[in-house]
Scaffold this motif. Sequence first.
Motif, short mmCIF file in Angstrom:
data_model
loop_
_atom_site.label_atom_id
_atom_site.label_comp_id
_atom_site.label_asym_id
_atom_site.label_seq_id
_atom_site.Cartn_x
_atom_site.Cartn_y
_atom_site.Cartn_z
N LEU A 46 0.86 -1.09 0.07
CA LEU A 46 0.01 0.01 -0.11
C LEU A 46 0.99 1.31 -0.10
CD1 LEU A 46 -2.78 -1.00 2.52
CD2 LEU A 46 -3.32 -0.45 0.10
N LEU A 47 1.93 1.38 0.77
CA LEU A 47 2.78 2.57 0.97
C LEU A 47 3.28 2.75 -0.38
CD1 LEU A 47 3.63 4.20 3.33
CD2 LEU A 47 5.67 2.83 3.31
N LEU A 48 3.56 1.87 -1.31
CA LEU A 48 4.50 2.02 -2.52
C LEU A 48 3.49 1.90 -3.69
CD1 LEU A 48 7.47 -0.50 -1.72
CD2 LEU A 48 7.54 2.33 -1.43
N SER A 49 2.13 1.85 -3.45
CA SER A 49 1.26 1.76 -4.78
C SER A 49 1.00 3.14 -5.28
CB SER A 49 -0.09 1.07 -4.11
OG SER A 49 -0.69 1.82 -3.24
N GLU A 50 0.59 3.27 -6.52
CA GLU A 50 0.29 4.30 -6.86
C GLU A 50 -1.13 4.80 -6.82
OE1 GLU A 50 1.99 5.96 -9.53
OE2 GLU A 50 3.65 4.90 -9.15
N GLY A 51 -1.31 6.04 -6.76
CA GLY A 51 -2.69 6.84 -6.10
C GLY A 51 -2.73 6.97 -4.85
N MET A 52 -1.25 6.94 -3.97
CA MET A 52 -1.15 7.52 -2.69
C MET A 52 -0.34 8.81 -2.76
SD MET A 52 -2.50 4.99 -0.76
CE MET A 52 -1.76 4.91 0.83
N GLU A 53 -1.08 9.62 -1.81
CA GLU A 53 -0.24 11.00 -1.87
C GLU A 53 -0.07 10.96 -0.37
OE1 GLU A 53 -0.42 15.71 -2.98
OE2 GLU A 53 -2.11 14.25 -3.64
N GLY A 78 23.09 -3.62 10.44
CA GLY A 78 23.57 -2.66 10.90
C GLY A 78 22.73 -1.32 10.96
N ARG A 79 22.82 -0.51 12.03
CA ARG A 79 22.22 0.97 11.94
C ARG A 79 21.98 1.61 10.80
NH1 ARG A 79 21.63 2.69 18.06
NH2 ARG A 79 20.77 4.47 16.90
N ALA A 80 23.31 1.64 10.08
CA ALA A 80 23.39 2.42 9.08
C ALA A 80 22.45 2.09 7.71
CB ALA A 80 24.83 2.60 8.52
N ASP A 81 22.32 0.58 7.86
CA ASP A 81 21.61 -0.15 6.73
C ASP A 81 20.10 0.21 7.15
OD1 ASP A 81 23.73 -1.50 5.61
OD2 ASP A 81 23.66 -3.06 6.91
N VAL A 82 19.73 0.34 8.08
CA VAL A 82 18.31 0.54 8.73
C VAL A 82 18.04 2.02 8.13
CG1 VAL A 82 16.55 0.85 10.49
CG2 VAL A 82 17.97 -0.91 10.71
N LEU A 83 18.87 2.93 8.46
CA LEU A 83 18.64 4.49 8.08
C LEU A 83 18.63 4.34 6.51
CD1 LEU A 83 20.94 6.05 10.90
CD2 LEU A 83 18.33 5.88 10.84
N LEU A 84 19.53 3.59 5.82
CA LEU A 84 19.46 3.60 4.39
C LEU A 84 18.05 3.21 3.97
CD1 LEU A 84 21.01 4.36 1.90
CD2 LEU A 84 22.04 2.22 2.01
N ALA A 85 17.85 2.08 4.36
CA ALA A 85 16.52 1.54 3.91
C ALA A 85 15.15 2.40 3.96
CB ALA A 85 16.24 0.03 4.68
N PHE A 86 15.23 3.22 5.34
CA PHE A 86 14.32 4.20 5.83
C PHE A 86 14.30 5.11 4.62
CE2 PHE A 86 13.35 8.26 7.46
CZ PHE A 86 11.76 8.18 7.71
N GLU A 87 15.41 5.81 4.45
CA GLU A 87 15.57 6.75 3.40
C GLU A 87 14.87 6.26 2.09
OE1 GLU A 87 19.53 8.47 2.95
OE2 GLU A 87 19.37 8.78 5.24
N GLU A 88 15.34 5.03 1.42
CA GLU A 88 14.80 4.56 0.47
C GLU A 88 13.29 4.29 0.27
OE1 GLU A 88 17.34 1.08 -0.34
OE2 GLU A 88 19.11 2.26 -1.00
N LEU A 89 12.80 3.98 1.31
CA LEU A 89 11.41 3.42 1.41
C LEU A 89 10.61 4.94 1.49
CD1 LEU A 89 9.14 1.67 1.66
CD2 LEU A 89 9.42 2.01 4.55
N PHE A 90 11.05 6.01 2.14
CA PHE A 90 10.58 7.08 2.29
C PHE A 90 10.51 7.94 0.73
CE2 PHE A 90 10.14 11.60 3.92
CZ PHE A 90 9.11 11.26 5.07
N ALA A 91 11.65 7.59 0.16
CA ALA A 91 11.62 8.16 -1.24
C ALA A 91 10.84 7.44 -1.96
CB ALA A 91 13.14 8.17 -1.82
N ALA A 92 10.82 6.03 -2.14
CA ALA A 92 9.81 5.22 -3.07
C ALA A 92 8.34 5.73 -2.70
CB ALA A 92 10.41 3.70 -2.89
#
Length: 162
Positions: A46-53, A78-92
Amino acid sequence: REEDKSGDCRKAWHKTLGACGGNVQLVVDANIIAAALLKESTTRLLLLSEGMELFAPEFLAEEIGKYSGYFAEKLCVGRADVLLAFEELFAAAKITPVPALEYGRFLEPAKRISPDPKDFPYFAVALKLAVPIWSNDKKLKMQDFVKIISTHELKSKKSWVG
């Protein structure tokens, strides 16, 4: 008069998700981001689906950062991996961070209506934008001012999610 139509659409949306056929607009709570980070799930789809703002208070990154150790342990990374994954998820997910300056005048009313004192910034953003909050925290439904939509409710209303 395009503005009038979008205002009517926004009001109608509170009754049925996507009633006007446009994007579904929501303030996304940290627990939704956490669920999407921890496993591949309906929440992530749902988070990554089209039609969501999606919108979130700007401090959401800090909030996720506080729990990065917990997420790192759960995911065996590692914590750095989590923060990177968060940034990628937030952007995607194309989540728009809303600066505190933009919702500042809604903080006091949000503090009064939020059932959880930690969640009032989400309520302030929701009040400012006149959109519901996407959260699985049942406690947040203990008020009648801002609509709270759970992942289950969102999935059942959006036919484009399996």
